[in-house]
Design an enzyme around this catalytic site. Sequence first.
Site, short mmCIF file in Angstrom:
data_model
loop_
_atom_site.label_atom_id
_atom_site.label_comp_id
_atom_site.label_asym_id
_atom_site.label_seq_id
_atom_site.Cartn_x
_atom_site.Cartn_y
_atom_site.Cartn_z
N ASP A 9 0.99 -1.17 0.06
CA ASP A 9 0.05 0.15 0.07
C ASP A 9 1.05 1.23 0.12
OD1 ASP A 9 -3.28 0.39 1.12
OD2 ASP A 9 -1.94 2.37 0.94
N LEU B 73 -0.13 4.25 1.02
CA LEU B 73 -0.55 5.08 2.21
C LEU B 73 -0.77 6.45 1.56
CD1 LEU B 73 1.62 3.79 5.07
CD2 LEU B 73 -0.90 3.01 4.58
N ILE C 255 2.05 0.21 -6.46
CA ILE C 255 1.83 -0.81 -7.37
C ILE C 255 2.41 -0.42 -8.59
CG2 ILE C 255 -0.44 -1.83 -6.35
CD1 ILE C 255 -1.82 -0.16 -8.69
N SER D 284 -10.51 6.17 -5.34
CA SER D 284 -11.82 5.66 -5.39
C SER D 284 -12.76 6.69 -5.44
CB SER D 284 -11.89 4.75 -4.35
OG SER D 284 -11.58 5.15 -2.92
N THR E 29 -15.97 -2.01 -9.87
CA THR E 29 -17.05 -1.40 -9.39
C THR E 29 -18.36 -1.45 -10.30
OG1 THR E 29 -17.97 1.04 -9.13
CG2 THR E 29 -15.99 0.86 -10.44
N ASP E 30 -19.52 -0.99 -9.80
CA ASP E 30 -20.63 -1.39 -10.75
C ASP E 30 -20.58 0.08 -11.61
OD1 ASP E 30 -21.05 0.59 -8.68
OD2 ASP E 30 -23.15 -0.11 -8.00
N GLU E 31 -19.81 1.26 -11.11
CA GLU E 31 -19.76 2.32 -11.94
C GLU E 31 -19.41 2.48 -13.36
OE1 GLU E 31 -18.81 5.85 -9.84
OE2 GLU E 31 -19.15 4.54 -7.84
N TYR F 258 -13.31 8.74 -12.63
CA TYR F 258 -12.88 7.60 -11.79
C TYR F 258 -13.61 6.15 -12.68
CZ TYR F 258 -14.11 3.87 -8.17
OH TYR F 258 -14.25 2.73 -7.63
N LYS G 275 -11.35 2.82 -14.15
CA LYS G 275 -11.71 1.40 -13.53
C LYS G 275 -12.16 0.44 -14.78
CE LYS G 275 -11.65 -0.13 -9.82
NZ LYS G 275 -10.73 -0.58 -9.09
N LEU H 89 -20.23 9.19 1.05
CA LEU H 89 -21.67 9.71 1.60
C LEU H 89 -21.77 9.28 3.19
CD1 LEU H 89 -24.75 10.85 1.02
CD2 LEU H 89 -25.24 8.77 0.66
N TYR I 100 -16.69 21.68 -0.46
CA TYR I 100 -18.02 22.13 -0.18
C TYR I 100 -18.23 23.68 0.09
CZ TYR I 100 -19.01 17.19 0.70
OH TYR I 100 -19.14 15.68 0.41
P1 NAD Z 1 -9.99 3.44 -0.56
O1 NAD Z 1 -9.81 4.64 -1.27
O2 NAD Z 1 -10.43 3.33 0.86
O3 NAD Z 1 -8.44 2.59 -0.41
C1 NAD Z 1 -7.57 2.47 -1.45
C2 NAD Z 1 -6.40 2.14 -0.77
O4 NAD Z 1 -5.31 2.03 -2.11
C3 NAD Z 1 -5.29 3.01 0.22
O5 NAD Z 1 -5.00 2.36 1.17
C4 NAD Z 1 -4.22 3.63 -0.75
O6 NAD Z 1 -3.20 3.91 0.16
C5 NAD Z 1 -4.00 2.60 -1.61
N1 NAD Z 1 -3.43 3.14 -2.94
C6 NAD Z 1 -3.79 4.15 -3.69
N2 NAD Z 1 -2.96 4.30 -5.00
C7 NAD Z 1 -2.08 3.34 -4.46
C8 NAD Z 1 -0.68 2.69 -5.43
N3 NAD Z 1 -0.44 3.53 -6.54
N4 NAD Z 1 -0.13 1.93 -4.89
C9 NAD Z 1 -0.46 1.06 -3.80
N5 NAD Z 1 -1.38 1.46 -2.76
C10 NAD Z 1 -2.24 2.69 -3.31
O7 NAD Z 1 -10.90 2.64 -1.51
P2 NAD Z 1 -11.82 1.10 -1.07
O8 NAD Z 1 -12.84 1.92 -0.84
O9 NAD Z 1 -11.26 0.48 -0.04
O10 NAD Z 1 -11.95 0.63 -2.54
C11 NAD Z 1 -10.92 -0.46 -2.69
C12 NAD Z 1 -11.19 -1.17 -4.48
O11 NAD Z 1 -12.67 -1.44 -4.27
C13 NAD Z 1 -10.97 -0.12 -5.42
O12 NAD Z 1 -10.45 -0.66 -6.38
C14 NAD Z 1 -12.61 0.55 -5.56
O13 NAD Z 1 -12.49 1.05 -7.22
C15 NAD Z 1 -13.23 -0.76 -5.46
N6 NAD Z 1 -14.75 -0.57 -4.97
C16 NAD Z 1 -15.12 0.42 -4.02
C17 NAD Z 1 -16.37 0.33 -3.49
C18 NAD Z 1 -16.84 1.37 -2.54
O14 NAD Z 1 -18.07 1.41 -2.13
N7 NAD Z 1 -15.76 1.75 -1.65
C19 NAD Z 1 -17.25 -0.05 -4.25
C20 NAD Z 1 -17.02 -0.69 -5.26
C21 NAD Z 1 -15.82 -1.01 -5.75
P1 TYD Z 2 -20.21 8.51 -2.64
O1 TYD Z 2 -20.26 7.82 -1.58
O2 TYD Z 2 -19.06 9.39 -3.16
O3 TYD Z 2 -20.03 7.04 -3.67
P2 TYD Z 2 -20.40 7.05 -5.51
O4 TYD Z 2 -20.27 8.24 -5.95
O5 TYD Z 2 -19.22 6.20 -5.72
O6 TYD Z 2 -21.60 6.45 -5.54
O7 TYD Z 2 -21.73 9.19 -2.94
C1 TYD Z 2 -22.71 8.24 -2.83
C2 TYD Z 2 -23.92 8.91 -3.45
O8 TYD Z 2 -24.26 10.21 -2.44
C3 TYD Z 2 -23.94 9.73 -4.69
O9 TYD Z 2 -25.05 9.90 -5.44
C4 TYD Z 2 -23.13 11.29 -4.25
C5 TYD Z 2 -24.20 11.43 -3.26
N1 TYD Z 2 -23.37 12.33 -2.19
C6 TYD Z 2 -23.96 13.50 -1.58
O10 TYD Z 2 -25.36 13.83 -1.86
N2 TYD Z 2 -23.56 14.18 -0.96
C7 TYD Z 2 -22.12 14.14 -0.56
O11 TYD Z 2 -21.52 15.07 0.31
C8 TYD Z 2 -21.33 12.94 -0.96
C9 TYD Z 2 -19.89 12.73 -0.48
C10 TYD Z 2 -22.33 11.93 -2.02
#
Ligand code: NAD
Ligand code: TYD
Length: 354
Positions: free
Chosen positions: A34, A36, A61, A86, A135-137, A161, A165, A201, A352
């Site tokens: 990681d 960090l 990475i 992310s 991700t689903d996105e 983003y 992905k 959120l 914000y």
């Molecule tokens: P996060 O942002 O909390 O954590 C990402 C981690 O990756 C951090 O620890 C960061 O230090 C590390 N990192 C970033 N760039 C790096 C690099 N170049 N080399 C090594 N480490 C690096 O993310 P998360 O929410 O835990 O998501 C993890 C994975 O799941 C991601 O690939 C994201 O696209 C995917 N994902 C997340 C969600 C969600 O809701 N959080 C949903 C669907 C998919």
């Molecule tokens: P987020 O947690 O950023 O996830 P993603 O954009 O990957 O789905 O946001 C979730 C939803 O909440 C998205 O529709 C954007 C909305 N949102 C707000 O309305 N206010 C906020 O301050 C944030 C961060 C997100």
Amino acid sequence: MQDTILITGGAGFIGSNFILQLLGRGSSSIINLDKLTYAGNLRNLQTVTREPRYEFVHGDIADRALVRDLFERRQPRAVVHFAAESHVDRSIRGPDDFLRTNVDGTFALLEEARAYWAELPEPDKSNFRFLHVSTDEVYGSLGPTDPAFSETTAYAPNSPYAASKAASDHFVRAYHHTYGLPAVTTNCSNNYGRFQFPEKLIPLMILNARDGKPLPVYGDGQNVRDWLYVEDHCEAIAAVLARGKSGETYNIGGCNEQRNIDIVQTICDIVDEVAGRAAAPRRSLITFVKDRPGHDRRYAMNASKIQRELGWHPRETFVSGLRKTVRWYLENEDWVRDVTSGAYRDWIATHYAP
Ligand code: NAD
Ligand code: TYD
């Protein structure tokens, strides 16, 4: 071959939950690579720092020499690739890091994994897995009555983003198709739970509600996401790692579509109940703000493939999962204080700003 798994991004939200679950349940050794960034937090993993089956490596990475050395020295049987930038809003303000890590970084990791895997003897070669967490996105946005995304839905990423992905998913697919690398990809919906950085959120709203700050809901608050408890997601990844078929992709979702405004209102009510009523109900803090540019309206996942083929089902209900999550953020003030320092405050102030 040793039972060692190379995890990237294991200090982030999902990765750290996954590491704790894996160390608690299995016998695998783990290397956590990681960089960090602001989103990585070793505090998430403080309970396993002295665990002999766990090694942390601070690095990128995209650093191919470092990644090569890890493959050669530790001979992992699998890679679980979480590392990514992310946050959609950050990708809108500055997409560069998203290309650097999500695309170039994944490419570097794939190249080193391929070189290592190509030299493995059988059966280690066939048993090797490169599990790419996505991700689903990547599928874009749904209308109100469209069927949920399935594994065959065409890619239509809308944010930088999602585009980064999607690009990484395509490289993973190509490395399987062209070189035979035993890769699997998981596409997951929005996660929630402990250790999520409070720019997203749910944790943002919990902490703002706790502190009596405005709760910024984008646009009309009617956007829909399919929410999955992070521990259910980690179990799904473990199932794909153990039983997923090489070359396949698996959609993971909570079968739990919620409108943003409903989530924020529910969080207000739980915080009122758990932390005690403030002068006014916390719902009065809800503030509609300018919409996110290109804001996807609705995501929903059809997770029937992973349910049918691998027997995975989400266990947590949204009501109990959200309650647990609110309690965790309210009870872990030290963790919150740690992550909401300078860089976090700068982000909130810039993003914000009225
Ligand atoms: P996060 O942002 O909390 O954590 C990402 C981690 O990756 C951090 O620890 C960061 O230090 C590390 N990192 C970033 N760039 C790096 C690099 N170049 N080399 C090594 N480490 C690096 O993310 P998360 O929410 O835990 O998501 C993890 C994975 O799941 C991601 O690939 C994201 O696209 C995917 N994902 C997340 C969600 C969600 O809701 N959080 C949903 C669907 C998919
Ligand atoms: P987020 O947690 O950023 O996830 P993603 O954009 O990957 O789905 O946001 C979730 C939803 O909440 C998205 O529709 C954007 C909305 N949102 C707000 O309305 N206010 C906020 O301050 C944030 C961060 C997100």
